[in-house]
Design a protein around this motif. Sequence first.
Motif, PDB file in Angstrom:
ATOM      1  N   UNK A  47       3.683  -8.867 -10.643  1.00  0.00           N
ATOM      2  CA  UNK A  47       4.961  -8.304 -11.110  1.00  0.00           C
ATOM      3  C   UNK A  47       5.275  -6.989 -10.409  1.00  0.00           C
ATOM      4  N   UNK A  48       5.136  -7.036  -9.082  1.00  0.00           N
ATOM      5  CA  UNK A  48       5.357  -5.860  -8.248  1.00  0.00           C
ATOM      6  C   UNK A  48       6.300  -6.191  -7.098  1.00  0.00           C
ATOM      7  N   UNK A  49       6.821  -5.122  -6.483  1.00  0.00           N
ATOM      8  CA  UNK A  49       7.497  -5.222  -5.198  1.00  0.00           C
ATOM      9  C   UNK A  49       6.694  -4.373  -4.228  1.00  0.00           C
ATOM     10  N   UNK A  50       6.109  -4.996  -3.215  1.00  0.00           N
ATOM     11  CA  UNK A  50       5.328  -4.223  -2.251  1.00  0.00           C
ATOM     12  C   UNK A  50       6.253  -3.617  -1.207  1.00  0.00           C
ATOM     13  N   UNK A  51       5.851  -2.459  -0.685  1.00  0.00           N
ATOM     14  CA  UNK A  51       6.642  -1.712   0.292  1.00  0.00           C
ATOM     15  C   UNK A  51       5.750  -1.452   1.505  1.00  0.00           C
ATOM     16  N   UNK A  52       6.164  -1.984   2.666  1.00  0.00           N
ATOM     17  CA  UNK A  52       5.343  -1.915   3.882  1.00  0.00           C
ATOM     18  C   UNK A  52       6.105  -1.230   5.007  1.00  0.00           C
ATOM     19  N   UNK A  53       5.417  -0.356   5.745  1.00  0.00           N
ATOM     20  CA  UNK A  53       5.961   0.238   6.970  1.00  0.00           C
ATOM     21  C   UNK A  53       5.769  -0.770   8.092  1.00  0.00           C
ATOM     22  N   UNK A  54       6.864  -1.268   8.705  1.00  0.00           N
ATOM     23  CA  UNK A  54       6.725  -2.310   9.726  1.00  0.00           C
ATOM     24  C   UNK A  54       6.150  -1.819  11.047  1.00  0.00           C
ATOM     25  N   UNK A  55       6.180  -0.524  11.306  1.00  0.00           N
ATOM     26  CA  UNK A  55       5.637   0.004  12.553  1.00  0.00           C
ATOM     27  C   UNK A  55       4.120   0.093  12.490  1.00  0.00           C
ATOM     28  N   UNK A  56       3.596   0.676  11.418  1.00  0.00           N
ATOM     29  CA  UNK A  56       2.153   0.815  11.266  1.00  0.00           C
ATOM     30  C   UNK A  56       1.502  -0.456  10.748  1.00  0.00           C
ATOM     31  N   UNK A  57       2.303  -1.389  10.202  1.00  0.00           N
ATOM     32  CA  UNK A  57       1.716  -2.555   9.560  1.00  0.00           C
ATOM     33  C   UNK A  57       0.847  -2.141   8.399  1.00  0.00           C
ATOM     34  N   UNK A  58       1.391  -1.230   7.565  1.00  0.00           N
ATOM     35  CA  UNK A  58       0.601  -0.631   6.497  1.00  0.00           C
ATOM     36  C   UNK A  58       1.343  -0.727   5.175  1.00  0.00           C
ATOM     37  N   UNK A  59       0.634  -1.194   4.144  1.00  0.00           N
ATOM     38  CA  UNK A  59       1.184  -1.175   2.795  1.00  0.00           C
ATOM     39  C   UNK A  59       1.240   0.256   2.301  1.00  0.00           C
ATOM     40  N   UNK A  60       2.438   0.718   1.959  1.00  0.00           N
ATOM     41  CA  UNK A  60       2.607   2.083   1.462  1.00  0.00           C
ATOM     42  C   UNK A  60       2.365   2.181  -0.033  1.00  0.00           C
ATOM     43  N   UNK A  61       2.515   1.071  -0.730  1.00  0.00           N
ATOM     44  CA  UNK A  61       2.330   1.045  -2.172  1.00  0.00           C
ATOM     45  C   UNK A  61       3.210  -0.020  -2.783  1.00  0.00           C
ATOM     46  N   UNK A  62       3.195  -0.097  -4.104  1.00  0.00           N
ATOM     47  CA  UNK A  62       4.007  -1.097  -4.800  1.00  0.00           C
ATOM     48  C   UNK A  62       4.879  -0.421  -5.844  1.00  0.00           C
TER      49      UNK A  62
END
Length: 476
Positions: A47-62
């Motif tokens: 029950x989350x929305x994940x947020x990813x930086x497409x340049x670093x390929x890194x999950x920033x958090x949910x």
Amino acid sequence: MKTTALFLALATATSPALAQDAAQAPWNRSVPASHLDRVYAAEQFSNTVSVTDPIDGKLLGVIRLGDPQPANFSPLYKGQVLVHGLGFSPDGKTLAVVSIGSNSVTFIDTATNSVKHTTYVGRSPHEAFFTPDGKEVWVTVRGEDYISVLDPATYEETARLKTPGGPGMTIFSPDGKYGYVCSSFNPELVVFDVASHSIVGRVAQPSSFCPNIAATPDGKQVWYTLKDIGKTVVIDAKAPFATLKVIETGPITNHVNFARTAKGLFAYVTVGGLGEVQVFRTDNYEKVATIPVGRLPHGVWPSGDGRRIFVGLENDDGLAIIDTVTNRLVGTVPIGQAPQAIGYVANAVPQGDGLQNLQPLGVSGQTTKLALGMGGKAVTSVTLFDQGLIQILQASVTGLMPKHPYQLVLAANADGTGEVEPLANFTTNPAGSAIVNATGPIRQVVQADAPSSRRWLAIREGTANAPGMLVQVQQP
């Protein structure tokens, strides 16, 4: 395979980007990818929305919209359940996130990751998309027979547009003239004139279960998927909306989207039962690539510059990244549980680090992965999504007889023999596949150290009243 900061390096290089059409539907802007962009995934078991930086390929958090089971069973529970659909506004400032179990559309500010408002609609909505002028949000209420039209300024419902029962999803033509609505319960696609809210076209679907629909950025074609029969259909985007091509894609065909490269405009189709993305030309429908990506690929979305395709891996809790020049998998980012819809928003965070209101994955990052099959060949993927003391089991079942009853069971012995405890009854679709769910302390049972308490997953034919032979067992 984990991503590194190198996998999108070309997107920020001095060489010119392979730009999408300015009218990419809906509204990806033709700009090089940057740290200002974000990739979002709606994850239905955490029950989350994940947020990813497409340049670093890194999950920033949910962005946490709800709690795991069993907390969300409480009669006093206020969070969202089964976070599933995801759309975004033309200016990239707002997400519209649909939660199927709580009948809601949550509006999220992309710059701050904060919830602006939650609107409750009819039973089991599926997807919500803004019209190209940004003045309306159309929510397909799949559990009923209408589109709920919301005002994105007041968040209020302003109209209900009657459709065949079970509308699956709406996508708009790039010019905003038409809204194409496929069905998840009836074999009929309808086309609305957006300005008048009236139906101006009807198209027969080869089957009744369409989960996803997309319009090409040049405004010439509409592609939609049929999950039950494993096909993808192309229709003319203009009246009389004739069917142009029916493509055999495979079991559990999920979503479709587009990217333009120097070689032309291509469609990317996720085929869940095969764990792959299939790539087709949009001029002659030739399949030009098959890309293995992981377990049960679902949502798919291109970067704004068309250099990357992002794919949610429902049974891998991952975000797969495809290079559209080479059509190869270049990385996978760990994200939340059972990602469904994916969205790429260019310039989502125009200033700052964009980390406000984000939380770590926590227990949502814990899963156990199993496989079922026969003779050492695995054909069914199983994932146990940790909810604390219990897990949600999801099996992507393939390789069975079409339209046939089966049971997912726990067996006393590794070969499937001995005492059997049924977990779920299911009937396969016309492609011989199914998505099967169960809940309980299953991980503790299938991984138990004591032989007396250890059990093995298996699939057998028939029902509880008329059980049949074993057809798949848990593989080592």
